[in-house]
Design an enzyme around this catalytic site. Structure first.
Site, PDB file in Angstrom:
ATOM      1  N   LYS A 149      64.349  89.192  28.826  1.00 54.48           N
ATOM      2  CA  LYS A 149      64.728  89.742  30.123  1.00 54.48           C
ATOM      3  C   LYS A 149      65.857  89.011  30.831  1.00 54.48           C
ATOM      4  O   LYS A 149      65.976  87.784  30.738  1.00 54.48           O
ATOM      5  CB  LYS A 149      63.511  89.702  31.044  1.00 54.48           C
ATOM      6  CG  LYS A 149      62.426  90.650  30.621  1.00 54.48           C
ATOM      7  CD  LYS A 149      61.264  90.514  31.555  1.00 54.48           C
ATOM      8  CE  LYS A 149      60.222  91.577  31.244  1.00 54.48           C
ATOM      9  NZ  LYS A 149      59.014  91.349  32.027  1.00 54.48           N
ATOM     10  N   GLY A 165      60.969  77.487  24.351  1.00 56.10           N
ATOM     11  CA  GLY A 165      59.923  78.118  23.546  1.00 56.10           C
ATOM     12  C   GLY A 165      60.358  78.878  22.319  1.00 56.10           C
ATOM     13  O   GLY A 165      60.335  78.347  21.209  1.00 56.10           O
ATOM     14  N   ARG A 183      54.271  67.966  19.027  1.00 56.32           N
ATOM     15  CA  ARG A 183      54.205  67.232  20.299  1.00 56.32           C
ATOM     16  C   ARG A 183      53.570  65.848  20.141  1.00 56.32           C
ATOM     17  O   ARG A 183      53.957  64.925  20.847  1.00 56.32           O
ATOM     18  CB  ARG A 183      53.435  68.063  21.321  1.00 56.32           C
ATOM     19  CG  ARG A 183      54.265  69.227  21.788  1.00 56.32           C
ATOM     20  CD  ARG A 183      53.530  70.084  22.750  1.00 56.32           C
ATOM     21  NE  ARG A 183      54.440  71.055  23.339  1.00 56.32           N
ATOM     22  CZ  ARG A 183      54.047  72.188  23.883  1.00 56.32           C
ATOM     23  NH1 ARG A 183      52.775  72.491  23.933  1.00 56.32           N
ATOM     24  NH2 ARG A 183      54.935  73.010  24.403  1.00 56.32           N
ATOM     25  N   GLY A 218      60.153  75.575  30.097  1.00 53.99           N
ATOM     26  CA  GLY A 218      60.525  75.681  31.506  1.00 53.99           C
ATOM     27  C   GLY A 218      61.282  74.460  32.006  1.00 53.99           C
ATOM     28  O   GLY A 218      62.241  74.584  32.774  1.00 53.99           O
TER      29      GLY A 218
END
Ligand code: AMP
Length: 415
Positions: free
Chosen positions: A217, A373, A34, A396
């Protein structure tokens, strides 16, 4: 404004970056991706003769000062990466003097923005159910504006280069932009690259377009799956999601991960894919384990017939072949989420097959975007990050952008 066209000479630039880097127990940075990601923007400002005020969050200190999340721990690493000294402001909301004293070419790093609850703008210590919550929220929003105004007062120009938090309407990522004229606010290079990569996927589609959605999921991916259904030719659904689908189709899935309340959703996805002419690709066989561990016993079985006491942990050999066939001819590829429990070496083959096929397709001219991620951790584990077109830094934020949502961090600048 476009960062390339802006002359930073003699200006003070406040730049929101995402320096939320992982630290070990001694405060050493374990992955500086980052920091490296923000360097083009930071260096452009310094090379132009501007001075730099860097701001970021780190971790989740929840509006309280917590030395564990102090950005002072990364000051030296930032200085090394920039090749120049970095001053440190231990209180981000009281840094006016330090900012005013900056000379061209000098750098000031502000302490963690999230030491102040105003950064996130959520009321603290009050439950959502509390009747006083709405009033507290309103008051916090006012305080957030004041906080953003203070940060803005340090500088002449605002640059947002923090894609990882672009989906949040925080003081430093969005609200602050209100205190700058249109000509004095802009996206940084990293943000521009990320936005362009998403744009490639969403608007400039070369076909066939294959999306691979994995991870654990269905529930966390349903928004993006529905959005993609209107765009893709092939949709591979893999990872833990596989077993919710198998169960919905009447399979025996043993102890595999399954969201029993999402069986209808799974059937609905299958129906919609058929209606829209999308080739939905689901696993047919799996590598099952008799425990959730790297050294459990394994066997290959049909996803529809997993014995009791066993759970599907990775894509099986036949599945890997089918996935590879759907990826190789693609000209646009999106990969989010591993095909198995890739953290355990025993269960990497499915994700590896996907990564290899993406690399081959990219060599053949496909645009491939890997993001969110765990897929990034996965492609890094295989050492293949440089072999795909783009690896996103956003988790996200990337998913929300691909869902078609407007990111507040981008909207605050682009309008
Ligand atoms: P997500 O954060 O939803 O993208 O999920 C990523 C996680 O899904 C990784 O930690 C994987 O280990 C996990 N995962 C992938 N396949 C499976 C599986 N078959 N069973 C359980 N977890 C899985």
């Amino acid at each position: 404004m476009n960062i390339d066209d802006y002359k930073f000479a003699g200006k003070k630039a406040i730049v929101r970056v995402d320096f939320n880097v992982p630290l070990d127990e001694n405060g050493n940075i374990t992955d500086d991706t980052r920091i490296r990601g923000a360097l083009p923007t930071l260096k452009k400002i310094l090379n132009d003769g501007g001075s730099l005020i860097i701001m970021s969050h780190m971790g989740k200190p929840k509006g309280k000062v917590n030395p564990k999340f102090s950005l002072s721990q990364i000051k030296d690493a930032v200085a090394k990466a920039l090749g120049t000294d970095v001053k440190f402001a231990p209180d981000c909301a009281n840094a006016a003097e330090a900012a005013a004293a900056l000379k061209p070419g000098e750098v000031l790093l502000l302490e963690n923005l999230r030491f102040y609850p105003e950064e996130e703008g959520k009321p603290v210590g009050i439950d959502k159910e509390d009747p006083a919550y709405d009033a507290a929220k309103k008051e916090m929003k006012e305080r957030q504006k004041e906080f953003a105004k203070t940060l803005a007062s340090y500088a002449d120009v605002y640059v947002n280069d923090a894609f990882g938090t672009a989906h949040r309407k925080h003081a430093s990522t969005a609200v602050i932009a209100d205190y700058f004229d249109k000509e004095d606010k802009m996206l940084g290079y990293l943000m521009e690259k990320e936005v362009k990569a998403v744009d490639n996927i969403l608007s400039d589609i070369k076909r066939p377009f294959t999306a691979i959605m994995g991870g654990s999921k269905v529930s966390t991916k349903i928004g993006i799956i529905e959005n993609l259904m209107d765009k893709v030719d092939n949709l591979i659904l893999c990872g833990g999601m596989t077993y919710t689908f198998a169960k919905a189709m009447g399979g025996n899935i043993g102890e595999s991960l399954c969201e029993l309340d999402k069986l209808d959703v799974a059937l609905d996805i299958m129906k919609k894919a058929k209606e829209k002419g999308v080739n939905l690709v689901l696993g047919v066989d799996c590598v099952a384990g008799d425990a959730f561990s790297n050294d459990c016993n394994t066997q290959i079985c049909s996803v529809m017939d997993i014995p009791a006491g066993w759970e599907g942990m990775d894509a099986g050999p036949e599945t890997r072949k089918i996935f590879t066939e759907a990826i190789l001819p693609a000209k646009t590829i999106l990969w989010n989420g591993p095909a198995g429990v890739f953290e355990f070496d025993t269960f990497t083959a499915g994700s590896r097959a996907i990564a290899d096929a993406i690399v081959k397709a990219t060599e053949n001219g496909a645009f491939s975007l890997v993001g969110g991620g765990d897929s990034v951790a996965c492609i890094n584990k295989f050492g293949l990050a440089d072999e795909v077109s783009y690896v996103s830094t956003g988790g996200g934020a990337l998913l929300e952008a691909i869902e078609g949502k407007v990111l507040p961090g981008v909207a605050a600048i682009k309008g």
